[in-house]
Design an enzyme around this catalytic site. Structure first.
Site, PDB file in Angstrom:
ATOM      1  N   GLY A  28       9.688   2.982   5.368  1.00  0.00           N
ATOM      2  CA  GLY A  28       8.232   3.067   5.345  1.00  0.00           C
ATOM      3  C   GLY A  28       7.628   2.428   6.563  1.00  0.00           C
ATOM      4  O   GLY A  28       8.034   1.335   6.964  1.00  0.00           O
ATOM      5  N   GLY A 101       8.367   3.625  -5.539  1.00  0.00           N
ATOM      6  CA  GLY A 101       8.431   4.687  -6.528  1.00  0.00           C
ATOM      7  C   GLY A 101       7.075   5.258  -6.827  1.00  0.00           C
ATOM      8  O   GLY A 101       6.144   5.143  -6.027  1.00  0.00           O
TER       9      GLY A 101
END
Ligand code: AMP
Length: 475
Positions: A28, A101
């Site tokens: 990320g 998630g």
């Protein structure tokens, strides 16, 4: 998709958190943040890479022997600072939480928190829901004498309410560090252990590679639905709180995880090599006679290496990569993605010119990267181009935290002939899902992006809602 880490030690953890997180930066690049705790919480987060957000001065303010860190790849919630993690709650006592998630009953959970507890949530991020749900359940316990079982009970009830795919780490003030996984164990989370003169210490991380850098041994992975708590005395407690059928994300092995990580006792590099051998079956069956095999760096290297060996054809590094440009997929607009893809890769003409080239990538999602690569190879004088995808056709959106675009953007929904024509290749070969499933028949993976079989209840409702939202926004 995000990267998360949590450490509890006998000394300040900020340096290790930063080292560990930098090994997760591939997961990320939108935002990052760290929370530590000594007598109070210390929090710093911002938009962008770790190297942009953290410096010596910001790090020096993050005191504490316990802490958590996050790198964010936006899926649920906008890409603004309000959605950067960790999130904190100061009730029933301080809790800082991070996750990797996606919750799929977002609206339902948000509504119930509003109605039952009168919480007005501040962000569009699903972590806030998990945090507030968990905090409200803990608040019902005897807080002056909170037991580990109370924590596990609150986890179980949170897991029952929060439907989706998630791995979370929470720093609970004056109590310890807690990690828990969704009931299907879709997202990865490893537990590490390090011997110190004061006794063993433990930590959690999305990928084991972090532990290699920090001198921890990889102890285990969280089981589906499991919660693991490291108390203030650095003792480890484990309990499977709420478990359903395991459905670990196969795409972690195909693309997302670093090749030097071990997930669920399988080395990512080795799994890619095995998948490369499986791929060879289809390439051979197509009767192609390539001169060489090249990969799209870096995730496709191990597939290409074994594929080349099986075909008896040399492997070459045919594309040079500029490592200082981020993952193109993570950029938000198609235009940005296209220009970044062009800047990122450059063919090595001497290897490509007049050759029949097999080019292997891990996957084709929208087709932007592959089409661009094919053009580069043509311009470098390739005689024929055979594009090979190590992933089977991606035909269904991932709603469990990998941003795979909406269904209509997935090029894999078209026929292989049409895709080959769009890419401009002489042949297009996809990994066979049947071969993959057969090879991994003793495993329980989530293949939903390939076959639409979503392991989590209410998934179809969520997809319908997403498609509807998308249509409304386009109007
Ligand atoms: P596309 O250009 O849309 O076909 O995307 C495919 C490329 O993006 C491949 O080269 C993959 O390495 C990479 N990729 C695949 N899935 C993802 C994902 N969920 N997030 C970021 N990158 C991805």
């Amino acid at each position: 998709m995000c990267g998360i880490i949590g450490l509890s030690s006998y000394k300040d953890v900020i340096d290790d958190l930063l080292f560990g997180l930098s090994a997760l930066q591939h997961r990320g690049q939108n935002a990052c943040g760290i929370a530590t705790f000594d007598k109070v919480f210390h929090l710093h987060k911002g938009l962008g890479l770790l190297s942009t957000v953290f410096n010596e001065q910001t790090a020096s303010q993050l005191d504490g022997k316990i802490g958590i860190g996050h790198v964010r790849y936006a899926t649920q919630g906008g890409n603004d600072i309000m959605n950067a993690q960790p999130f904190t709650s100061n009730f029933p006592f301080g809790i800082a939480m991070i996750h990797n998630g996606n919750i799929i009953n977002f609206e339902e959970l948000r509504k119930s928190l509003n109605e039952e507890n009168h919480y007005l949530l501040e962000t569009t991020n699903d972590l806030e829901l998990i945090l507030y749900k968990f905090a409200s359940l803990l608040a019902k316990k005897n807080l002056s004498n909170l037991q580990v079982d109370d924590i596990f009970d609150a986890v179980r009830k949170t897991q029952e309410s929060a439907i989706g795919a998630y791995a979370t780490i929470s720093l609970i003030a004056n109590r310890g560090l807690l990690a828990f996984a969704d009931p299907h164990g879709i997202r990865p989370m490893s537990i590490g252990k390090k011997e110190t003169p004061n006794g063993p210490i433990y930590g959690f991380a999305s990928e084991s590679t972090c532990f290699d850098f920090l001198g921890y041994q990889l102890l285990d992975d969280l089981k589906p639905g499991e919660a693991v708590f490291i108390d203030n005395n650095n003792l480890l407690h484990r309990q499977v709180c709420y478990q359903k059928k395991r459905a670990f994300c196969i795409f972690e092995y195909i693309y997302f995880a670093r090749e030097d990580s071990i997930l669920q006792k399988k080395a990512v590099a080795e799994e890619r090599m095995k998948m490369g051998r499986i791929l060879a079956k289809k390439v051979k069956a197509a009767g192609l006679k390539p001169d060489l095999v090249i990969d799209v760096p870096s995730s496709a290297y191990f597939f290409a290496k074994t594929l080349a060996a099986e075909l008896g054809v040399p492997y070459e590094r045919g594309l040079a990569k500029n490592n200082h440009i981020g993952r193109s997929f993570i950029l938000s607009s198609q235009k940005e993605r296209e220009s970044t893809a062009r800047l990122k890769l450059n063919p090595i003409r001497q290897f490509i010119k007049d050759k029949k080239v097999v080019v292997v990538d891990d996957s084709i999602v929208r087709g932007t990267t592959s089409r661009n690569i094919v053009n580069l190879l043509k311009n470098a004088g390739a005689k024929e181009i055979y594009f090979v995808s190590a992933a089977p056709p991606i035909q269904h959106p991932c709603i469990y935290g990998i941003d795979m675009a909406i269904g209509s953007e997935l090029i894999g929904r078209n026929s292989v002939e049409d895709i080959a024509q769009y890419l401009g290749v002489d042949a297009l070969i996809y990994q066979s899902l049947e071969d993959l499933e057969e090879f991994y028949k003793d495993e329980q993976f989530c293949y939903a992006c390939f076959n639409g079989k979503y392991p989590v209840e209410k998934s179809k409702d969520y997809i319908d809602m997403m498609e509807l939202d998308r249509k409304r926004n386009n109007c």
